[in-house]
Design an enzyme around this catalytic site. Structure first.
Site, short mmCIF file in Angstrom:
data_model
loop_
_atom_site.label_atom_id
_atom_site.label_comp_id
_atom_site.label_asym_id
_atom_site.label_seq_id
_atom_site.Cartn_x
_atom_site.Cartn_y
_atom_site.Cartn_z
N ASP A 55 -3.16 11.81 0.48
CA ASP A 55 -3.55 10.41 0.56
C ASP A 55 -5.07 10.24 0.55
O ASP A 55 -5.61 9.43 -0.21
CB ASP A 55 -2.96 9.77 1.82
CG ASP A 55 -1.44 9.72 1.81
OD1 ASP A 55 -0.86 9.66 0.71
OD2 ASP A 55 -0.84 9.74 2.89
N GLU A 171 4.11 5.28 4.98
CA GLU A 171 3.58 5.27 6.34
C GLU A 171 3.70 3.90 6.97
O GLU A 171 3.98 3.77 8.17
CB GLU A 171 2.13 5.74 6.35
CG GLU A 171 1.96 7.23 6.06
CD GLU A 171 0.53 7.69 6.12
OE1 GLU A 171 0.31 8.91 6.09
OE2 GLU A 171 -0.38 6.83 6.17
#
Length: 274
Positions: A55, A171
């Site tokens: 990420d 997430e």
């Protein structure tokens, strides 16, 4: 349409998730977003902590491309990549590989161990107690995440910049971030992407395959170093991504995901008011 499919569609829309993406289009769109936000706000920098995971690797490269685009438009924009280890990071080699790939304008190294430990010590001296060592370690993990964001905003304040976050749809769905820690940022260029789609973009950017496919870990708990996200979550990213893209998932995965989504709703909201 059954209730499960309806619930998935509602959550998918809430998190702006897409069933599929065209990676290069997403690269261009998100680089433009970062560039335009800098120009429109009159800021001159982007700031992001680089951990060595996919990420931050992807978001970091998007940020570097964005400041280069801004410079072509006459701005003096720069990207400040930050290494924010708690002492010695076990996968430091991955973080260094990510920095080599990203090729940021500047790299700042800030050890968050001293301020994190000092704050915990001050809390305990002030009377805070814990149920056990595991709870103490969990709280310290959140302190680490928030200290990292304190550091990033300090740099942004000094350099007239905006802080970039790495939150994506997987997430966000699971509330798998620290409130006012890694969940705090000015710009969130990975919004709406599943974990798999972030990897697709990483591959399109020619990020190292070892980082693109790396086992994700938040690595916040000292008693459980390098704990895999999927172990902590109780569900795999493949199942989370399937849920977000409208595919059928097992009853166990559906229950875990929806209950976690409801329980962590406060993390995705602005502060509530009377």
């Amino acid at each position: 349409m059954n209730n499960q499919a309806t619930q998935q569609q509602l959550i998918q829309a809430d998190l702006h998730a897409q069933g599929s993406i065209e990676p290069q289009h997403e690269v261009d769109k998100r680089v433009d977003f970062l560039c335009n936000q800098m120009l429109e706000t009159g800021q001159h920098a982007l700031v992001l902590g680089i951990s060595g995971g996919v990420d931050s690797t992807v978001a970091g490269r998007l940020a570097q491309l964005a400041v280069e685009k801004a410079r072509n438009k006459g701005s003096d924009a720069r990207f400040y990549a930050m290494r924010l280890p708690y002492g010695e990071q076990k996968d430091e080699d991955d973080a260094q590989q990510a920095l080599t790939f990203i090729s940021p304008d500047e790299v700042l190294n800030v050890n968050v161990k001293p301020p994190s430990d000092a704050l915990l010590a001050s809390l305990e001296e002030g009377g805070l107690t814990f149920q056990d060592a595991a709870q103490r370690d969990f709280v310290l993990g959140n302190i680490k995440a928030r200290q990292r964001m304190v550091a990033q905003y300090a740099v942004a304040g000094a350099k007239s910049g905006l802080v970039v976050g790495t939150d994506q749809a997987a997430e966000a769905l699971m509330g798998f971030f620290t409130k006012y820690g890694d969940g705090a940022c000015d710009l969130a260029p990975l919004t709406g992407l599943t974990k798999g789609q972030v990897r697709e973009i990483g591959a399109a950017l020619n990020a190292p395959a070892s980082l693109v496919e790396k086992l994700p870990t938040a690595d916040l708990e000292s008693l459980k170093p390098q704990l895999a996200d999927e172990v902590a979550l109780g569900v795999t990213y493949a199942e989370i991504d399937a849920f977000l893209t409208g595919q059928q998932v097992s009853e166990q995965a559906y229950t875990t995901i929806t209950r976690t989504y409801q329980r962590t709703d406060h993390k995705r909201q602005l502060p509530r008011t009377p």
